[in-house]
Design a protein around this motif. Structure first.
Motif, PDB file in Angstrom:
ATOM      1  N   ASP A   1     -17.980  12.546   0.895  1.00  0.00           N
ATOM      2  CA  ASP A   1     -18.277  12.494   2.321  1.00  0.00           C
ATOM      3  C   ASP A   1     -18.074  13.915   2.817  1.00  0.00           C
ATOM      4  OD1 ASP A   1     -17.854  10.604   5.053  1.00  0.00           O
ATOM      5  OD2 ASP A   1     -16.850  12.538   5.085  1.00  0.00           O
TER       6      ASP A   1
ATOM      7  N   ASP B   1     -17.320   8.841  -3.771  1.00  0.00           N
ATOM      8  CA  ASP B   1     -17.053   8.661  -2.338  1.00  0.00           C
ATOM      9  C   ASP B   1     -17.299   9.945  -1.541  1.00  0.00           C
ATOM     10  OD1 ASP B   1     -14.870  10.342  -2.747  1.00  0.00           O
ATOM     11  OD2 ASP B   1     -13.350   8.793  -2.488  1.00  0.00           O
TER      12      ASP B   1
ATOM     13  N   ASN C   1     -10.708  18.261   3.645  1.00  0.00           N
ATOM     14  CA  ASN C   1      -9.514  18.221   2.797  1.00  0.00           C
ATOM     15  C   ASN C   1      -9.394  19.470   1.939  1.00  0.00           C
ATOM     16  OD1 ASN C   1      -7.699  15.727   2.744  1.00  0.00           O
ATOM     17  ND2 ASN C   1      -9.728  14.791   2.912  1.00  0.00           N
TER      18      ASN C   1
ATOM     19  N   TYR D   1       0.817  -1.225   0.000  1.00  0.00           N
ATOM     20  CA  TYR D   1       0.000   0.000   0.000  1.00  0.00           C
ATOM     21  C   TYR D   1       0.844   1.265   0.000  1.00  0.00           C
ATOM     22  CZ  TYR D   1      -3.024   3.739   1.613  1.00  0.00           C
ATOM     23  OH  TYR D   1      -3.676   4.939   1.728  1.00  0.00           O
TER      24      TYR D   1
ATOM     25  N   SER E   1      -4.669   1.519  -4.352  1.00  0.00           N
ATOM     26  CA  SER E   1      -5.092   1.861  -2.985  1.00  0.00           C
ATOM     27  C   SER E   1      -6.328   1.034  -2.652  1.00  0.00           C
ATOM     28  CB  SER E   1      -5.357   3.364  -2.859  1.00  0.00           C
ATOM     29  OG  SER E   1      -6.415   3.747  -3.709  1.00  0.00           O
ATOM     30  N   THR E   2      -6.791   1.151  -1.432  1.00  0.00           N
ATOM     31  CA  THR E   2      -7.828   0.207  -0.986  1.00  0.00           C
ATOM     32  C   THR E   2      -9.150   0.362  -1.722  1.00  0.00           C
ATOM     33  OG1 THR E   2      -8.734   1.680   0.719  1.00  0.00           O
ATOM     34  CG2 THR E   2      -6.865   0.283   1.362  1.00  0.00           C
ATOM     35  N   LYS E   3      -9.458   1.573  -2.165  1.00  0.00           N
ATOM     36  CA  LYS E   3     -10.753   1.901  -2.786  1.00  0.00           C
ATOM     37  C   LYS E   3     -11.907   1.601  -1.813  1.00  0.00           C
ATOM     38  CE  LYS E   3      -8.847   3.292  -6.544  1.00  0.00           C
ATOM     39  NZ  LYS E   3      -7.463   3.041  -6.222  1.00  0.00           N
ATOM     40  N   MET E   4     -11.649   1.868  -0.582  1.00  0.00           N
ATOM     41  CA  MET E   4     -12.676   1.669   0.434  1.00  0.00           C
ATOM     42  C   MET E   4     -13.549   2.914   0.624  1.00  0.00           C
ATOM     43  SD  MET E   4     -12.990  -1.209   2.003  1.00  0.00           S
ATOM     44  CE  MET E   4     -12.648  -2.443   0.794  1.00  0.00           C
ATOM     45  N   SER E   5     -13.063   4.070   0.150  1.00  0.00           N
ATOM     46  CA  SER E   5     -13.750   5.315   0.505  1.00  0.00           C
ATOM     47  C   SER E   5     -15.221   5.374   0.066  1.00  0.00           C
ATOM     48  CB  SER E   5     -12.973   6.525  -0.031  1.00  0.00           C
ATOM     49  OG  SER E   5     -12.806   6.423  -1.417  1.00  0.00           O
TER      50      SER E   5
ATOM     51  N   ASN F   1     -14.455  15.610   2.471  1.00  0.00           N
ATOM     52  CA  ASN F   1     -14.326  16.466   1.298  1.00  0.00           C
ATOM     53  C   ASN F   1     -14.032  17.916   1.703  1.00  0.00           C
ATOM     54  OD1 ASN F   1     -14.533  16.885  -1.634  1.00  0.00           O
ATOM     55  ND2 ASN F   1     -16.320  18.107  -1.109  1.00  0.00           N
TER      56      ASN F   1
ATOM     57  N   ARG G   1      -6.582  14.719  -6.369  1.00  0.00           N
ATOM     58  CA  ARG G   1      -7.427  15.659  -5.618  1.00  0.00           C
ATOM     59  C   ARG G   1      -6.587  16.785  -5.010  1.00  0.00           C
ATOM     60  NH1 ARG G   1     -11.941  11.597  -2.783  1.00  0.00           N
ATOM     61  NH2 ARG G   1     -11.668   9.990  -4.351  1.00  0.00           N
TER      62      ARG G   1
ATOM     63  N   GLU H   1      -4.291   6.483   7.505  1.00  0.00           N
ATOM     64  CA  GLU H   1      -5.266   7.190   6.652  1.00  0.00           C
ATOM     65  C   GLU H   1      -6.672   7.102   7.241  1.00  0.00           C
ATOM     66  OE1 GLU H   1      -4.435   9.179   4.477  1.00  0.00           O
ATOM     67  OE2 GLU H   1      -2.426   8.562   3.880  1.00  0.00           O
TER      68      GLU H   1
ATOM     69  N   ARG I   1      -9.484  10.120   8.319  1.00  0.00           N
ATOM     70  CA  ARG I   1     -10.939  10.173   8.099  1.00  0.00           C
ATOM     71  C   ARG I   1     -11.653  10.524   9.406  1.00  0.00           C
ATOM     72  NH1 ARG I   1     -14.978   6.490   8.819  1.00  0.00           N
ATOM     73  NH2 ARG I   1     -16.802   6.725   7.469  1.00  0.00           N
TER      74      ARG I   1
ATOM     75  N   ASN J   1      -6.179  10.340  -4.598  1.00  0.00           N
ATOM     76  CA  ASN J   1      -5.851  11.346  -3.590  1.00  0.00           C
ATOM     77  C   ASN J   1      -4.812  12.334  -4.133  1.00  0.00           C
ATOM     78  OD1 ASN J   1      -6.009  12.390  -0.856  1.00  0.00           O
ATOM     79  ND2 ASN J   1      -3.902  11.697  -0.672  1.00  0.00           N
TER      80      ASN J   1
ATOM     81  N   LEU K   1     -17.124   3.315   2.487  1.00  0.00           N
ATOM     82  CA  LEU K   1     -17.168   3.963   3.808  1.00  0.00           C
ATOM     83  C   LEU K   1     -18.164   5.114   3.798  1.00  0.00           C
ATOM     84  CD1 LEU K   1     -13.355   3.990   4.626  1.00  0.00           C
ATOM     85  CD2 LEU K   1     -15.108   2.894   6.034  1.00  0.00           C
TER      86      LEU K   1
HETATM   87  C1  LIG Z   1      -9.523  17.897  -2.034  1.00  0.00           C
HETATM   88  C2  LIG Z   1      -9.807  16.510  -1.487  1.00  0.00           C
HETATM   89  C3  LIG Z   1     -11.119  16.060  -1.389  1.00  0.00           C
HETATM   90  C4  LIG Z   1     -11.392  14.803  -0.846  1.00  0.00           C
HETATM   91  N1  LIG Z   1     -12.694  14.373  -0.758  1.00  0.00           N
HETATM   92  C5  LIG Z   1     -12.967  13.185  -0.174  1.00  0.00           C
HETATM   93  C6  LIG Z   1     -14.307  12.736  -0.036  1.00  0.00           C
HETATM   94  O1  LIG Z   1     -15.267  13.408  -0.404  1.00  0.00           O
HETATM   95  N2  LIG Z   1     -14.516  11.512   0.525  1.00  0.00           N
HETATM   96  C7  LIG Z   1     -13.481  10.734   0.964  1.00  0.00           C
HETATM   97  O2  LIG Z   1     -13.716   9.628   1.465  1.00  0.00           O
HETATM   98  N3  LIG Z   1     -12.212  11.148   0.860  1.00  0.00           N
HETATM   99  C8  LIG Z   1     -11.920  12.331   0.303  1.00  0.00           C
HETATM  100  N4  LIG Z   1     -10.615  12.732   0.175  1.00  0.00           N
HETATM  101  C9  LIG Z   1      -9.559  11.909   0.778  1.00  0.00           C
HETATM  102  C10 LIG Z   1      -8.902  10.877  -0.149  1.00  0.00           C
HETATM  103  O3  LIG Z   1      -8.544  11.467  -1.360  1.00  0.00           O
HETATM  104  C11 LIG Z   1      -9.791   9.670  -0.411  1.00  0.00           C
HETATM  105  O4  LIG Z   1     -10.289   9.161   0.799  1.00  0.00           O
HETATM  106  C12 LIG Z   1      -9.006   8.557  -1.090  1.00  0.00           C
HETATM  107  O5  LIG Z   1      -8.444   9.021  -2.285  1.00  0.00           O
HETATM  108  C13 LIG Z   1      -9.927   7.401  -1.357  1.00  0.00           C
HETATM  109  O6  LIG Z   1      -9.280   6.334  -1.999  1.00  0.00           O
HETATM  110  P1  LIG Z   1      -8.984   4.997  -1.204  1.00  0.00           P
HETATM  111  O7  LIG Z   1     -10.184   4.534  -0.480  1.00  0.00           O
HETATM  112  O8  LIG Z   1      -8.369   4.045  -2.145  1.00  0.00           O
HETATM  113  O9  LIG Z   1      -7.953   5.521  -0.129  1.00  0.00           O
HETATM  114  P2  LIG Z   1      -6.752   4.795   0.600  1.00  0.00           P
HETATM  115  O10 LIG Z   1      -5.516   5.505   0.217  1.00  0.00           O
HETATM  116  O11 LIG Z   1      -6.798   3.351   0.381  1.00  0.00           O
HETATM  117  O12 LIG Z   1      -7.015   5.142   2.128  1.00  0.00           O
HETATM  118  C14 LIG Z   1      -7.797   4.294   2.979  1.00  0.00           C
HETATM  119  C15 LIG Z   1      -8.922   5.099   3.567  1.00  0.00           C
HETATM  120  O13 LIG Z   1      -8.401   6.130   4.393  1.00  0.00           O
HETATM  121  C16 LIG Z   1      -9.214   7.288   4.297  1.00  0.00           C
HETATM  122  N5  LIG Z   1      -8.436   8.400   3.777  1.00  0.00           N
HETATM  123  C17 LIG Z   1      -7.352   8.355   2.977  1.00  0.00           C
HETATM  124  N6  LIG Z   1      -6.881   9.594   2.762  1.00  0.00           N
HETATM  125  C18 LIG Z   1      -7.710  10.432   3.413  1.00  0.00           C
HETATM  126  C19 LIG Z   1      -7.751  11.834   3.567  1.00  0.00           C
HETATM  127  N7  LIG Z   1      -6.845  12.653   3.013  1.00  0.00           N
HETATM  128  N8  LIG Z   1      -8.747  12.362   4.300  1.00  0.00           N
HETATM  129  C20 LIG Z   1      -9.677  11.587   4.883  1.00  0.00           C
HETATM  130  N9  LIG Z   1      -9.665  10.258   4.788  1.00  0.00           N
HETATM  131  C21 LIG Z   1      -8.696   9.679   4.054  1.00  0.00           C
HETATM  132  C22 LIG Z   1     -10.349   6.952   3.353  1.00  0.00           C
HETATM  133  O14 LIG Z   1     -11.449   6.552   4.106  1.00  0.00           O
HETATM  134  C23 LIG Z   1      -9.782   5.812   2.553  1.00  0.00           C
HETATM  135  O15 LIG Z   1     -10.769   4.957   2.044  1.00  0.00           O
HETATM  136  C24 LIG Z   1     -10.324  13.984  -0.386  1.00  0.00           C
HETATM  137  C25 LIG Z   1      -9.010  14.449  -0.508  1.00  0.00           C
HETATM  138  C26 LIG Z   1      -8.757  15.693  -1.054  1.00  0.00           C
HETATM  139  C27 LIG Z   1      -7.326  16.154  -1.154  1.00  0.00           C
END
Ligand SMILES: Cc1cc2nc3c(=O)[nH]c(=O)nc-3n(C[C@H](O)[C@H](O)[C@H](O)COP(=O)(O)OP(=O)(O)OC[C@H]3O[C@@H](n4cnc5c(N)ncnc54)[C@H](O)[C@@H]3O)c2cc1C
Length: 834
Positions: free
Chosen positions: A534, A532, A541, A364, A377-381, A538, A504, A417, A421, A501, A384
């Protein structure tokens, strides 16, 4: 209301079976799951727990309050789970006969659809998946369209008037404006009914009741928060709650109400799109399929009179085959992904590593900043965000993985990460509606500074209708800035509902810091398009990147050219989403404005003022920063943060194998005591050996558009035209590895029907084979493909490429540092138009 009447008539006809019932209503909102759902779990615990800290009112049911989940119990003999598609969140005016009571479901400041096409589909999949799962468990889900407060009010009153006792209404506690407003309204409306309402925390990893500080004292910076909660050790995260073995029965009849419903009378297939008639049932005229529901929901988003920037990508009902999130919504899909990513899947082709390959989470940290494919990445968002999975389930999956494969920085980083959240959730609770204020949390932490930024005009506004198509913000939101790395990210979002991420952070920094526009334009745009979405993650961040939230180094700014070269060194990502750039030599793919007209022609790149097309791309970027120039010359692969062997680490110029054993201390201290597989994983997972991922045979995704995975083969990729496309990033130095855009079965289109296939670009303007044609491991080559145009080279900056390693996002804070520069340092040259 004809549809609603038709829908409920079948339910109304049946008569009440045995007189008075005691019914518990569970309103599902952002907790669309059976496992680890406190509502369902405690609805089936009938023993009153011993009195605890708060005697007052706890079990007297005389006031509406948030309770600790362990203090819930129910003696109801029937359970009524309810979901309401909320007309304020999702535009429902496309439903036949539906009468919207309030305004259109648009974002507050800039008028985007609150729920764009991809999320509308994702939510619907999650809701109907939950219904199927509940039905399989002997229960059901009552689905209504309108507003939750009205539906619940009507339901409670109708049940009471037919003589049933409503034991209570339970729901998960939310924190943000819209959701808490619903809670308040339900409390108000039910005030006279005597029905107690219970709000339970189920959203966060750490139960708010376990925080070592009052939620209003959540630290304003992440690191102190993390340290304080991590100090809780094994007590930090409560164990998951098992799903009930058998559900209490769903009421035999639902009394008539005027709420709008649609009778989706045959099941949704696992694919989420194809309708499946239940066994023995014929599809009769007038019945509605899941397809129909989607069509109705997406209809208003297709309003042709709207500027494109405001449109909800509704035409794209199918997932883009290059999507980094090619998964359907719902708990079933979430559990499959969880199992693949943490238990059974393989992170790479095992033949490449010469030994058994652990599940993807084992890499990861190395892959999380990648941009291509779904496995980085996990794509769990998204799961969640709608509660199709709980963060505690991910936590337990991590524990399980660590027992088998060891604990290291990869698994830690996922935990880290997840804490981010939680952090955004808790700070949002602390600062309330400042989450949505242009001045951000800074309005509370440093009001003078926040006001000064507003007075100094930091946050310019944009009018989507008046400002027209050539306005920089309009161009940004339509993916036509002329800066490929930014545009590719926006196009990915618009065409798939997902953005990495890394993307974003760059897009947010570009809007808020490079262009200096109100960061909420971007936050609302993301709200509309992200699957995703939230609210706390959102807006939290966005505030962070804009420098008005929780970033202690608020002035940091991403250098999008440096970022592009760091994270998309070969240009694969950009070429995937902007096909017009597919033939460009990698030296120019991130700054095509350095090419002159002849060179553009030679690459088959047309100049399009208004759009990004198969062959056209703007000739000039909307802005160009001085600070970008020193990165123009950096060659493909140099300083790339992504194309290393993920098991290797470069330290002091030397390559080291990364292998960190789990210390006995870490084992003893961590949550590693449970050696059983989590209950939500299939029983077979209990006996998995560390290498059982090999040939594991997990294959998921059926039907036409989810046929993208075949973990059983050891590789994991998209399927395009029946052929698998490996999306694992190439090894360092292996320039010949096939990037997605160079394959003949490229995921960005079906090149077999295109005259300008990425890999076989036809001769243009008599200059022979243009573009670097890479096939297999070798570079077959092309005239311009292997050698950049000589005169273009002279226009590259002569500055050194040493900036390649400076200031990239560290991952230690959400926004990272993409080559931080203060506002005063920037030299911005505007070159509007193309
Ligand atoms: C401008 C901006 C807007 C964003 N909007 C959202 C949104 O609306 N919803 C959302 O879930 N995430 C948001 N994120 C955070 C992050 O980009 C996503 O959670 C992540 O890209 C989701 O992919 P993943 O599940 O594969 O994450 P992974 O990298 O696999 O991370 C695991 C989990 O950790 C949490 N996580 C990871 N990074 C962050 C972070 N920076 N902030 C909060 N939680 C995090 C998520 O729940 C995620 O599923 C945002 C980030 C930025 C910079």
């Amino acid at each position: 209301m004809s549809a609603s009447k038709a829908a409920s008539s079948s339910e109304q006809d049946a008569s009440l079976v045995d007189g008075k019932k005691r019914i518990l209503i569970c309103l599902l909102r952002l907790d669309l799951r059976i496992h680890d759902n406190p509502l369902f779990h405690y609805a089936h615990v009938s023993t009153r727990p011993p009195p605890s800290k708060d005697e007052d009112g706890l079990h007297q049911f005389n006031k509406n309050k948030v309770v600790d989940e362990t203090e819930l119990y129910s003696t109801a003999n029937e359970l009524l789970p309810v979901y309401v598609f909320d007309e304020r969140e999702m535009e429902l005016s496309g439903l036949p006969g539906f009468e919207r009571k309030g305004p259109e479901a648009r974002t507050r400041c800039y008028g985007f659809w609150k729920t764009g096409a991809f999320r509308a589909r994702f939510i619907s999949e999650a809701v109907y998946d939950l219904r199927s799962r509940l039905r399989d468990a002997g229960s059901d889900l009552l689905i209504r369209f309108g507003t939750p407060e009205e539906v619940i009010d009507n339901l409670v009153k109708a049940l009471q008037s037919r003589g049933d006792e409503v034991e209570g209404v339970w729901m998960q506690k939310e924190m943000t404006f819209q959701e808490t407003r619903v809670e308040d309204d339900i409390v108000k409306r039910l005030d006279t009914t005597g029905v107690p309402i219970r709000f339970v925390h189920g959203k966060t990893l750490i139960h708010p009741g376990d925080l070592p500080f009052d939620i209003n004292e959540t630290p304003d910076v992440f690191t102190p928060f993390r340290k304080r909660v991590e100090a809780l050790g094994p007590k930090m995260v409560r164990p998951c709650l098992p799903a009930p073995e058998a559900f209490k029965p769903f009421p035999a009849t639902i009394p008539p109400t005027n709420d709008y419903a649609l009778d989706v009378s045959y099941e949704v297939d696992v694919d989420g799109l194809s309708a499946r008639v239940p066994e023995g049932a014929e599809k009769t005229e007038g019945q509605i399929s899941f397809h129909d529901i989607l069509r109705y929901l997406l209809k208003p988003l297709n309003e042709p009179a709207l500027p494109f920037a405001l449109e909800g990508s509704a035409i794209l009902q199918q997932r883009h085959h290059a999507s980094a999130f090619p998964l359907r919504g719902g708990e079933s899909s979430a559990l499959e992904r969880l199992e693949w990513y943490f238990v059974r899947g393989k992170s790479a082709d095992s033949s490449r590593w010469g030994k058994a390959d652990p599940p993807p989470v084992a890499r990861y940290k190395q892959t999380r900043n990648n941009l291509v494919g779904h496995a980085y990445s996990t794509k769990m968002s998204p799961f969640l965000a709608y509660g199709s999975i709980s963060p505690r389930q991910i936590w337990e999956a991590l524990n399980y993985h660590e027992q088998k494969f060891g604990e290291d920085q990869n698994t830690y980083w996922v935990r880290f990460e997840l804490l981010w959240r939680d952090y955004f959730f808790f700070v949002a609770e602390k600062f309330g509606d400042l989450l949505f204020h242009v001045g951000g949390f800074e309005m509370a932490t440093d009001p003078k500074q926040a006001e000064k930024k507003i007075q100094d005009g930091w946050w310019k506004v944009w009018d989507p209708v008046k400002d027209g198509p050539e306005h920089p913000v309009t161009r940004l939101l339509e993916g036509r800035t002329g800066i490929p790395f930014i545009d590719a990210n926006i196009l990915e979002l618009r065409e798939s509902g997902f953005m990495s991420n890394r993307g974003r952070q760059n897009v947010a920094s570009f809007l808020a810091k490079d262009l200096s526009y109100d960061w909420r334009i971007g936050a609302e745009f993301f709200q509309s398009h992200l699957i995703d979405y939230d609210p706390t993650s959102n807006y939290g961040n966005w505030q962070y990147v804009a420098g008005v939230g929780n970033d202690p180094r608020a002035s940091r700014q991403f250098n999008c050219i440096k970022q592009a070269k760091d994270y998309d060194s070969h240009g694969d990502y950009v070429k995937m989403w902007i096909p017009a750039l597919r033939n460009l030599h990698t030296d120019y793919v991130h700054n095509p404005w350095l090419l002159n007209q002849d060179e553009r022609r030679a690459y088959g790149l047309k100049t399009t003022a208004m759009d990004v097309t198969m062959d056209g791309y703007p000739a000039e970027p909307i802005i160009e920063h001085e600070s970008w120039k020193k990165h123009y010359e950096r060659k493909e692969g140099v300083g790339s943060k992504m194309y290393g062997n993920p098991q290797e680490k470069v330290k002091d110029g030397k390559v080291k194998r990364y292998k960190k054993p789990i210390s006995a201390k870490a084992r003893a201290e961590g949550n590693l005591t449970n050696t059983m597989a989590p209950s939500f994983l299939p029983p077979g997972a209990q006996n998995l050996s560390p290498h059982s991922g090999l040939g594991g045979g997990l294959s998921y995704g059926r039907g036409t558009d989810t046929d993208y995975m075949s973990a059983s083969s050891g590789t994991f990729g998209f399927t395009s035209g029946g052929q698998s496309v490996n999306v694992i990033p190439p090894l360092r130095g292996n320039r010949g590895s096939i990037g997605p855009s160079q394959r003949s079965n490229s995921p960005f289109g079906n090149p077999s029907t295109s005259t300008s296939s990425p890999s076989t670009g036809p001769p243009k303007d008599g200059i022979g084979n243009v573009g670097p044609t890479r096939m297999g491991r070798g570079i077959i080559g092309g005239v311009l493909g292997s050698t950049p145009p000589s005169n273009a080279g002279s226009r590259l900056s002569s500055s050194s490429t040493s900036g390649a390693t400076g200031g990239a996002a560290t991952g230690s804070e959400a926004g990272g540092n993409g080559g931080a520069k203060s506002k005063a340092d920037q030299e911005t040259s505007w070159r509007r138009g193309t």
